[in-house]
Design an enzyme around this catalytic site. Structure first.
Site, mmCIF file in Angstrom:
data_model
loop_
_atom_site.group_PDB
_atom_site.id
_atom_site.type_symbol
_atom_site.label_atom_id
_atom_site.label_comp_id
_atom_site.label_asym_id
_atom_site.label_seq_id
_atom_site.Cartn_x
_atom_site.Cartn_y
_atom_site.Cartn_z
ATOM 1 N N LYS A 72 0.935 -1.154 0.220
ATOM 2 C CA LYS A 72 0.142 0.169 -0.039
ATOM 3 C C LYS A 72 0.849 1.103 0.032
ATOM 4 O O LYS A 72 0.626 2.294 -0.771
ATOM 5 C CB LYS A 72 -1.021 -0.010 1.221
ATOM 6 C CG LYS A 72 -2.129 -1.084 0.971
ATOM 7 C CD LYS A 72 -2.921 -1.115 2.306
ATOM 8 C CE LYS A 72 -4.072 -2.016 2.047
ATOM 9 N NZ LYS A 72 -4.994 -1.898 3.157
ATOM 10 N N ARG A 162 2.408 -0.455 20.326
ATOM 11 C CA ARG A 162 3.485 -1.248 21.100
ATOM 12 C C ARG A 162 4.947 -0.407 21.030
ATOM 13 O O ARG A 162 5.391 -0.142 22.041
ATOM 14 C CB ARG A 162 3.536 -2.606 20.494
ATOM 15 C CG ARG A 162 4.582 -3.358 21.263
ATOM 16 C CD ARG A 162 4.736 -4.836 20.456
ATOM 17 N NE ARG A 162 5.056 -4.896 19.074
ATOM 18 C CZ ARG A 162 5.148 -5.842 18.215
ATOM 19 N NH1 ARG A 162 4.928 -7.142 18.722
ATOM 20 N NH2 ARG A 162 5.553 -5.842 17.032
HETATM 21 P P1 NAP Z 1 1.056 -3.406 9.594
HETATM 22 O O1 NAP Z 1 1.598 -2.112 8.972
HETATM 23 O O2 NAP Z 1 2.236 -4.517 9.667
HETATM 24 O O3 NAP Z 1 1.334 -2.762 11.281
HETATM 25 C C1 NAP Z 1 0.916 -3.777 12.228
HETATM 26 C C2 NAP Z 1 0.551 -3.018 13.765
HETATM 27 O O4 NAP Z 1 0.354 -4.263 14.619
HETATM 28 C C3 NAP Z 1 1.712 -2.307 14.235
HETATM 29 O O5 NAP Z 1 1.292 -1.133 14.851
HETATM 30 C C4 NAP Z 1 2.375 -3.264 15.291
HETATM 31 O O6 NAP Z 1 3.123 -2.550 16.429
HETATM 32 C C5 NAP Z 1 1.338 -4.140 15.722
HETATM 33 N N1 NAP Z 1 1.471 -5.314 16.167
HETATM 34 C C6 NAP Z 1 1.849 -6.544 15.551
HETATM 35 N N2 NAP Z 1 2.014 -7.652 16.412
HETATM 36 C C7 NAP Z 1 1.641 -7.010 17.723
HETATM 37 C C8 NAP Z 1 1.711 -7.449 19.024
HETATM 38 N N3 NAP Z 1 1.682 -8.704 19.048
HETATM 39 N N4 NAP Z 1 1.171 -6.771 19.988
HETATM 40 C C9 NAP Z 1 0.728 -5.493 19.830
HETATM 41 N N5 NAP Z 1 0.812 -4.973 18.766
HETATM 42 C C10 NAP Z 1 1.428 -5.593 17.633
HETATM 43 O O7 NAP Z 1 -0.216 -4.088 9.579
HETATM 44 P P2 NAP Z 1 -1.696 -3.340 8.771
HETATM 45 O O8 NAP Z 1 -1.368 -3.284 7.496
HETATM 46 O O9 NAP Z 1 -1.617 -1.769 9.600
HETATM 47 O O10 NAP Z 1 -2.716 -4.228 9.392
HETATM 48 C C11 NAP Z 1 -3.246 -4.266 10.493
HETATM 49 C C12 NAP Z 1 -4.234 -5.247 10.689
HETATM 50 O O11 NAP Z 1 -5.627 -4.590 10.164
HETATM 51 C C13 NAP Z 1 -4.116 -6.653 10.234
HETATM 52 O O12 NAP Z 1 -4.719 -7.545 10.951
HETATM 53 C C14 NAP Z 1 -4.938 -6.402 8.889
HETATM 54 O O13 NAP Z 1 -5.568 -7.833 8.403
HETATM 55 C C15 NAP Z 1 -5.927 -5.520 9.246
HETATM 56 N N6 NAP Z 1 -6.800 -4.898 8.150
HETATM 57 C C16 NAP Z 1 -8.031 -5.012 7.937
HETATM 58 C C17 NAP Z 1 -8.467 -4.219 6.862
HETATM 59 C C18 NAP Z 1 -10.016 -4.334 6.413
HETATM 60 O O14 NAP Z 1 -10.406 -4.373 5.365
HETATM 61 N N7 NAP Z 1 -10.764 -5.012 7.341
HETATM 62 C C19 NAP Z 1 -7.744 -3.308 5.894
HETATM 63 C C20 NAP Z 1 -6.407 -3.199 6.160
HETATM 64 C C21 NAP Z 1 -5.684 -3.985 7.348
HETATM 65 P P3 NAP Z 1 4.728 -2.029 16.599
HETATM 66 O O15 NAP Z 1 4.513 -0.801 15.646
HETATM 67 O O16 NAP Z 1 5.028 -1.924 17.783
HETATM 68 O O17 NAP Z 1 5.437 -3.169 15.463
#
Ligand code: NAP
Length: 297
Positions: A72, A162
């Site tokens: 993205k 986190r």
């Molecule tokens: P990302 O860019 O990889 O960000 C991951 C986030 O999760 C970061 O803030 C990370 O914290 C945190 N994190 C990961 N493991 C953790 C843990 N064990 N404990 C606490 N915090 C943790 O991912 P993303 O693209 O933002 O996606 C996040 C979620 O949203 C995913 O589950 C994805 O499937 C979902 N999503 C859904 C939609 C929808 O249409 N429903 C759309 C987009 C995304 P740190 O910064 O500390 O690493």
């Protein structure tokens, strides 16, 4: 490049991995509903191949792409033009190919934020105006969510992550991009471990549920709150389970957000608005169709 007048307009979702995506199923339903003649495929790309695969798709006549993990942010830099919300979020999840006769170009949008807000306010009926919102996470999904939430008239938005420095960085970038609305909204950043104040709405935009982790913050924070997990699954997510066990008023996963962001992308491409709720109501069928596709020999 022009395509045969008999060929279907082509769309796809590009990602790595992309084989579990529900998007082809959603767009096939929208196309059927609205009588649009189009084709929507999965477009896998290697980690370093986003630009070349996207360029090849458009050169071959592709009309639009949805972009998913991990591309993205890269997509935002790829597009010739980006709308404000995508620029502020620094992330594009929808690309439209504009076949301008003199100079065709690509336009980037971020429909994730719109999808989240529509699901929360319209499908779930949870108000955001004057509410204290706690947003967990500071990755790509949280970026889109923050940009959209800033325009909703919330009383306060606490961004907790986190890694605190990532939340602080995100708020700084949004301020620099002037994404913050003129409305009075109090914005705070916090480390997840330090969140203790109760909120009206708690949105989980971390990927922790994926790793089976629901208890990201103190249980007392979600008592009586409406809790939203952006992750979606055919069974209740870990975060939703944990929130309800800790007294949340209600909990929802992010399937509605996914369907709503897809509906917005469909509208941007086809200028016809599909009935997202009708598709969302087929929840079990969506997951079953995906299961059948993934298990196909
Ligand atoms: P990302 O860019 O990889 O960000 C991951 C986030 O999760 C970061 O803030 C990370 O914290 C945190 N994190 C990961 N493991 C953790 C843990 N064990 N404990 C606490 N915090 C943790 O991912 P993303 O693209 O933002 O996606 C996040 C979620 O949203 C995913 O589950 C994805 O499937 C979902 N999503 C859904 C939609 C929808 O249409 N429903 C759309 C987009 C995304 P740190 O910064 O500390 O690493």
């Amino acid at each position: 490049m022009s395509t045969s007048r008999y060929a279907l307009d082509r769309y796809a979702v590009i990602g790595h991995p992309v084989d579990h995506s529900l998007s082809p199923i959603l767009h096939a339903s929208f196309a059927q509903q609205t009588g649009q003649r189009m084709r929507y495929d999965l477009l896998p790309a290697g980690r370093t191949e986003f630009r070349s695969v996207a360029a090849e798709f458009f050169a071959a006549g592709g009309r639009g792409l949805n972009v998913t993990i991990p591309f993205k942010e890269e997509a935002a830099g790829y597009c010739d033009e980006t709308v404000d919300s995508a620029r502020s979020a620094g992330a594009v999840n929808t690309i439209r190919y504009v076949d301008d006769a003199s100079k065709p170009f690509t336009q980037g949008f971020n429909t994730d934020g719109v999808g989240l807000i529509r699901d929360i306010t319209e499908n779930l009926g949870w108000p955001l105006r004057d509410q204290h919102v706690l947003l967990l996470g500071a990755g790509g999904a949280a970026r889109g969510a923050m940009v959209a939430l800033l325009a909703q008239g919330c009383a306060s938005i606490t961004l907790a992550n986190r890694t605190l420095s990532r939340a602080q960085q995100l708020v700084r970038e949004l301020a620099a991009a002037e994404a913050q609305s003129s409305a009075e909204v109090v914005i705070r950043t916090q480390a997840l471990a330090r969140v203790v104040e109760p909120a009206d709405i708690v949105i989980n935009a971390t990927s922790a549920s994926l790793a089976g982790k629901g208890d990201l913050i103190a249980g007392s924070v979600v008592a009586g709150a409406n809790c939203y997990d952006m992750l979606y699954a055919d069974t209740q997510t870990h975060f939703c389970k944990w929130a309800l066990a800790n007294g949340a008023g209600s909990a929802s996963d992010g399937l509605g957000m996914l369907v709503e962001q897809a509906a917005e992308a469909f509208y941007l491409w086809r200028k016809v608005r599909p009935d997202a709720r009708a598709v969302l109501a087929q929840r079990k069928g969506l997951f079953q169709t995906r299961k059948d596709r993934v298990e196909q020999p």
